[in-house]
Structures are given as structure tokens and as C-alpha cells.
Design an enzyme around this catalytic site. Structure first.
Site, PDB file in Angstrom:
ATOM      1  CG  ASP A   1     -14.480   4.553   7.054  1.00  0.00           C
ATOM      2  OD1 ASP A   1     -13.668   3.345   7.466  1.00  0.00           O
ATOM      3  OD2 ASP A   1     -15.317   4.793   7.948  1.00  0.00           O
TER       4      ASP A   1
ATOM      5  NE  ARG B   1     -15.397 -11.472  12.274  1.00  0.00           N
ATOM      6  CZ  ARG B   1     -13.980 -11.672  12.678  1.00  0.00           C
ATOM      7  NH1 ARG B   1     -13.095 -11.651  12.024  1.00  0.00           N
ATOM      8  NH2 ARG B   1     -13.727 -10.995  13.905  1.00  0.00           N
TER       9      ARG B   1
ATOM     10  CD  GLU C   1     -13.943 -18.408   9.395  1.00  0.00           C
ATOM     11  OE1 GLU C   1     -13.652 -18.329  10.294  1.00  0.00           O
ATOM     12  OE2 GLU C   1     -13.885 -17.368   8.458  1.00  0.00           O
TER      13      GLU C   1
ATOM     14  CG  HIS D   1     -10.780 -16.469  10.531  1.00  0.00           C
ATOM     15  ND1 HIS D   1     -11.970 -16.179  11.007  1.00  0.00           N
ATOM     16  CD2 HIS D   1      -9.743 -15.391  11.178  1.00  0.00           C
ATOM     17  CE1 HIS D   1     -12.151 -15.007  11.546  1.00  0.00           C
ATOM     18  NE2 HIS D   1     -10.978 -14.342  11.469  1.00  0.00           N
TER      19      HIS D   1
ATOM     20  N   GLY E   1      -5.506 -14.297   9.922  1.00  0.00           N
ATOM     21  CA  GLY E   1      -5.262 -12.801   9.833  1.00  0.00           C
ATOM     22  C   GLY E   1      -4.317 -12.458  10.871  1.00  0.00           C
TER      23      GLY E   1
HETATM   24  P1  NAD Z   1     -12.146  -0.749  12.734  1.00  0.00           P
HETATM   25  O1  NAD Z   1     -13.058  -0.405  13.472  1.00  0.00           O
HETATM   26  O2  NAD Z   1     -10.725   0.162  12.977  1.00  0.00           O
HETATM   27  O3  NAD Z   1     -12.247  -0.047  10.946  1.00  0.00           O
HETATM   28  C1  NAD Z   1     -13.348  -0.476  10.388  1.00  0.00           C
HETATM   29  C2  NAD Z   1     -13.765   0.884   9.448  1.00  0.00           C
HETATM   30  O4  NAD Z   1     -14.968   0.347   8.789  1.00  0.00           O
HETATM   31  C3  NAD Z   1     -14.234   1.946  10.301  1.00  0.00           C
HETATM   32  O5  NAD Z   1     -13.505   3.064  10.058  1.00  0.00           O
HETATM   33  C4  NAD Z   1     -15.821   1.902   9.818  1.00  0.00           C
HETATM   34  O6  NAD Z   1     -16.373   3.389   9.974  1.00  0.00           O
HETATM   35  C5  NAD Z   1     -15.646   1.360   8.561  1.00  0.00           C
HETATM   36  N1  NAD Z   1     -17.040   1.032   8.121  1.00  0.00           N
HETATM   37  C6  NAD Z   1     -17.934   0.136   8.703  1.00  0.00           C
HETATM   38  N2  NAD Z   1     -19.015   0.033   7.969  1.00  0.00           N
HETATM   39  C7  NAD Z   1     -18.503   0.362   6.750  1.00  0.00           C
HETATM   40  C8  NAD Z   1     -19.439   0.271   5.297  1.00  0.00           C
HETATM   41  N3  NAD Z   1     -20.611  -0.230   5.309  1.00  0.00           N
HETATM   42  N4  NAD Z   1     -18.740   0.887   4.492  1.00  0.00           N
HETATM   43  C9  NAD Z   1     -17.562   1.433   4.564  1.00  0.00           C
HETATM   44  N5  NAD Z   1     -16.832   1.631   5.797  1.00  0.00           N
HETATM   45  C10 NAD Z   1     -17.533   0.849   6.806  1.00  0.00           C
HETATM   46  O7  NAD Z   1     -11.611  -2.217  12.375  1.00  0.00           O
HETATM   47  P2  NAD Z   1     -10.347  -2.793  12.036  1.00  0.00           P
HETATM   48  O8  NAD Z   1      -9.394  -3.037  13.289  1.00  0.00           O
HETATM   49  O9  NAD Z   1      -9.664  -2.297  10.900  1.00  0.00           O
HETATM   50  O10 NAD Z   1     -10.745  -4.304  11.716  1.00  0.00           O
HETATM   51  C11 NAD Z   1     -11.763  -4.412  10.484  1.00  0.00           C
HETATM   52  C12 NAD Z   1     -12.259  -5.759  10.436  1.00  0.00           C
HETATM   53  O11 NAD Z   1     -11.308  -6.716  10.237  1.00  0.00           O
HETATM   54  C13 NAD Z   1     -12.702  -6.267  11.755  1.00  0.00           C
HETATM   55  O12 NAD Z   1     -14.077  -5.782  12.054  1.00  0.00           O
HETATM   56  C14 NAD Z   1     -12.636  -7.812  11.595  1.00  0.00           C
HETATM   57  O13 NAD Z   1     -13.910  -8.378  11.102  1.00  0.00           O
HETATM   58  C15 NAD Z   1     -11.541  -8.024  10.805  1.00  0.00           C
HETATM   59  N6  NAD Z   1     -10.440  -8.804  11.232  1.00  0.00           N
HETATM   60  C16 NAD Z   1     -10.161  -9.886  10.728  1.00  0.00           C
HETATM   61  C17 NAD Z   1      -8.976 -10.703  11.283  1.00  0.00           C
HETATM   62  C18 NAD Z   1      -8.667 -11.892  10.661  1.00  0.00           C
HETATM   63  O14 NAD Z   1      -7.912 -12.634  11.208  1.00  0.00           O
HETATM   64  N7  NAD Z   1      -8.900 -12.105   9.360  1.00  0.00           N
HETATM   65  C19 NAD Z   1      -8.467  -9.920  12.500  1.00  0.00           C
HETATM   66  C20 NAD Z   1      -8.615  -8.932  12.918  1.00  0.00           C
HETATM   67  C21 NAD Z   1      -9.871  -8.182  12.348  1.00  0.00           C
END
Ligand code: NAD
Length: 321
Positions: free
Chosen positions: A175, A246, A275, A293, A295
Site C-alpha cells: 500500500d 477496476r 465495460e 462486475h 463485486g
Molecule cells: P480503500 O480506499 O479503502 O483502499 C484502497 C487502498 O489502496 C488505500 O489504502 C490506498 O492507499 C491504496 N493505494 C492506492 N493507490 C495505490 C497504489 N498505486 N499502490 C498501492 N496502494 C495503493 O478502497 P476499498 O474500499 O478497499 O476499494 C478498493 C477498490 O475496489 C475501489 O477503488 C474500487 O475501484 C474497487 N471496488 C470494486 C467493486 C466491484 O464491484 N468489483 C466494488 C467496490 C469497490
């Protein structure tokens, strides 16, 4: 009366909560043209990822007070423009974390036993060629003891770590900000029997080269893919890549080639670059497990999302309705 349009649907319990509080909720899906005509009548619009709320639409809706997104990503809403017009933006970032994490594991379990292939072949050949299929699919692996790289150690990444640890996997989170986290495991869903493990983040390179399964949980809003051709080449031979974050976070053409050449063992994809018309070669590949999609698409997550938005909307208007 406050009028709410839930254009991508909302859990029926949330509709009940809002109706009981005296709000009108319409959850019939409107097309983009209908939305342009009808949205000016509403005070609140609730969307998931499908409905786009862009500048020109916002400009037509002077009555709009809240744009609520059931889920995390706000890329379908012109957030800055809406805020500049005094509109409140709500989303529900935590409500679906467990569901997304479980889907990542659904893909891992699928890939570990080639269920994506068996499920495609059994209906056609299961009767005539049962023994041949048994032989073809008898070379699976266990998840226990395998190394799981988690790119993004936020809400979903930490849920993935929790499940991975409980399964006996060696987890390697990465992270930009989170250095370590206490991962709590409630035994038998009890608050009283709780195991806690402190997990420290590692460098991206370490997770990349050591992981048997590499799962993405970072936000991504365009630009260079996080996992491109070069990163795939540095991964362990036969490793699996999971993307429930994503589309675009993985270079899809490079992924196809890496899976085709045998460099990677396979991939599990819930999200796609294009998508809603993903690349068909990915959808049809025998070593790629695919979902559309979904999730956050569990009954539990949708209930939590609906309840949270209903509570916050009711709190927002207070006695003003
Ligand atoms: P979050 O903000 O709690 O966690 C994301 C983490 O990624 C953060 O701690 C951030 O510091 C870290 N981060 C950002 N860029 C980074 C990089 N380049 N390298 C390493 N770490 C990095 O978000 P979350 O709630 O855990 O969600 C994560 C992602 O999941 C969302 O952004 C969304 O795109 C995706 N999501 C997908 C679905 C689905 O239906 N498939 C549903 C919900 C969320």
C-alpha cells in the site's frame, strides 16, 4: 414531499424505511433521455455505477440536493461540479468490502481447481466423457500455504487478508499509505472469540515476484495499468492474477498473452477495460474466470448500502420534509 429517484434500484427494505419516514421513492429505471426530462422533479437521485450524472444533467436540476452512490467509485458522477452547485454527494465505501473480498476468493478457488473450465465442459461432455474430464481436471492446487499478494491494503484489501489468513495463506499486502494493520478474525462470528494478527505491508516488488495469487484492491482512474507486460513477466511462473478493482488496472492484451503463453496460470476478472462490452477473447479464455462486475452484488451488501443511504438521507432532511 421529498422525491427520491433510485435509478439503478435499491434494496426494498431501504424503500420501506424511506416511505415510513414520509419520502416518495421511485425505483423504476429511466433511460438517459427520460432522466434528462424527469430528474428535475426530484430532490435526491440514488445511483450505482450504471447511471451517469454529468454536468449538463446537473445543470438542469436546480432542485437536486443529494446525489447518492450505492457503492464506492464516484467516476460516473461529476462530483466537483455537483458540489459547486451545493449538491451533497454521498457514497457507501465500507458496505460492500466483505462481498468484494469474497468474490476475489471465489475467483481464486475457481482457478485453483479450474472450475471455470469444468463448468463450461461438463454440460456438453459430462455424460459421454466423464472419465476424460476427471483426468483433465484432477491437477488442482490448494490455497492453503500459498502466497497471496494484496495490492491495496485498504478496506477490501484488509478483508481479503482476513480470509487469506484464515485459510492458511501467507499474505503480502502492498500500500502507498498503510504500513501495517491489525487483522481481526471473529471465530464463529462471535465478538468474544477474536484472533488478531498484525500484518505489515511489503514493497510492491516483493509481492509481485513472490505471489502465487496477486489480487488488486486499489482505486484506478485511468493512465498506465498498474500491472502491465513487464510486471507480468516478473511474476512467478504459473501465478494467478485477480482483478476485482477496476478495468484498466491490468493491461488486458498483455494478460491474454501471458495466460496464453503459460507464463501466468490464469486470471480472475470481475472488471474490464471496456465495460459493458469487454474483450471477447478474455471472456472465452479457458483459464480466465469471469464475472460481470458483481463485486458488491450480494443481498447483504445491497441491504447495508440501502440502509446506510436511507439513514443518511433521513438525517440530512431532518424535520424539513
Ligand atoms: P480503500 O480506499 O479503502 O483502499 C484502497 C487502498 O489502496 C488505500 O489504502 C490506498 O492507499 C491504496 N493505494 C492506492 N493507490 C495505490 C497504489 N498505486 N499502490 C498501492 N496502494 C495503493 O478502497 P476499498 O474500499 O478497499 O476499494 C478498493 C477498490 O475496489 C475501489 O477503488 C474500487 O475501484 C474497487 N471496488 C470494486 C467493486 C466491484 O464491484 N468489483 C466494488 C467496490 C469497490
Amino acid at each position: 414531499m421529498i422525491k427520491i429517484l433510485a435509478n439503478d434500484g435499491i434494496h426494498p427494505d431501504a424503500v420501506t424505511l424511506l416511505n415510513e419516514a414520509g419520502y416518495q421513492v421511485d425505483d423504476k429505471k429511466l433511460s438517459a433521455d427520460e432522466l434528462t426530462r424527469m430528474l428535475p422533479q426530484y430532490d435526491v437521485v440514488i445511483v450505482r455505477s450504471a447511471t451517469k450524472i454529468r454536468k449538463d444533467l446537473i445543470d438542469r436540476c436546480p432542485n437536486l440536493k443529494i446525489i447518492a452512490r450505492g457503492g464506492v467509485g464516484l467516476d460516473n458522477i461529476d462530483v466537483d461540479h455537483a458540489r459547486a452547485k451545493g449538491i451533497t454527494i454521498m457514497n457507501t465505501p465500507a458496505a460492500s468490502s466483505e462481498s468484494v473480498a469474497e468474490l476475489a476468493f471465489a475467483h481464486m478457488f475457481t482457478l485453483s481447481r479450474s472450475l471455470q473450465g469444468a463448468n463450461r465442459e461438463m454440460p456438453q461432455k459430462g455424460t459421454a466423457s466423464f472419465k476424460a474430464l476427471k483426468k483433465e481436471y484432477s491437477n488442482g492446487i490448494e490455497l492453503r500455504g500459498k502466497t497471496l499478494g494484496i495490492i491495496g491494503f485498504g478496506r477490501i484489501g484488509q478483508s481479503v487478508a482476513r480470509i487469506g489468513i484464515a485459510l492458511g495463506m501467507n499474505v503480502l499486502p502492498v500500500d502507498l499509505k498503510v504500513q501495517e494493520a491489525d487483522i481481526g478474525i471473529n471465530v464463529f462470528h462471535s465478538e468474544h472469540v477474536r484472533l488478531s494478527v498484525n500484518v505489515e505491508s511489503v514493497e510492491f516488488e516483493e509481492a509481485l515476484i513472490k505471489s502465487d495469487f496477486l489480487s488488486l484492491h486499489v482505486p484506478f482512474s485511468g493512465g498506465k495499468p498498474m500491472i502491465g507486460r513487464e510486471e507480468m513477466m516478473r511474476m512467478k511462473d504459473g501465478a494467478y492474477l485477480i482483478n476485482t478493482a477496476r478495468g484498466g488496472a491490468i493491461d488486458e492484451q498483455a494478460l491474454l498473452e501471458a495466460v496464453e503463453s503459460g507464463k501466468l496460470g490464469g486470471a480472475g476478472l470481475d472488471v474490464f477495460e471496456n465495460e459493458p462490452t469487454p474483450m471477447s477473447e478474455l471472456l472465452n479464455h479457458p483459464r480466465i474466470s469471469v464475472t460481470p462486475h458483481i463485486g458488491a452484488g450480494t443481498q447483504e451488501a445491497q441491504l447495508r448500502i440501502g440502509q446506510e443511504l436511507a439513514d443518511r438521507i433521513i438525517h440530512f432532511f431532518g424535520d424539513d420534509k
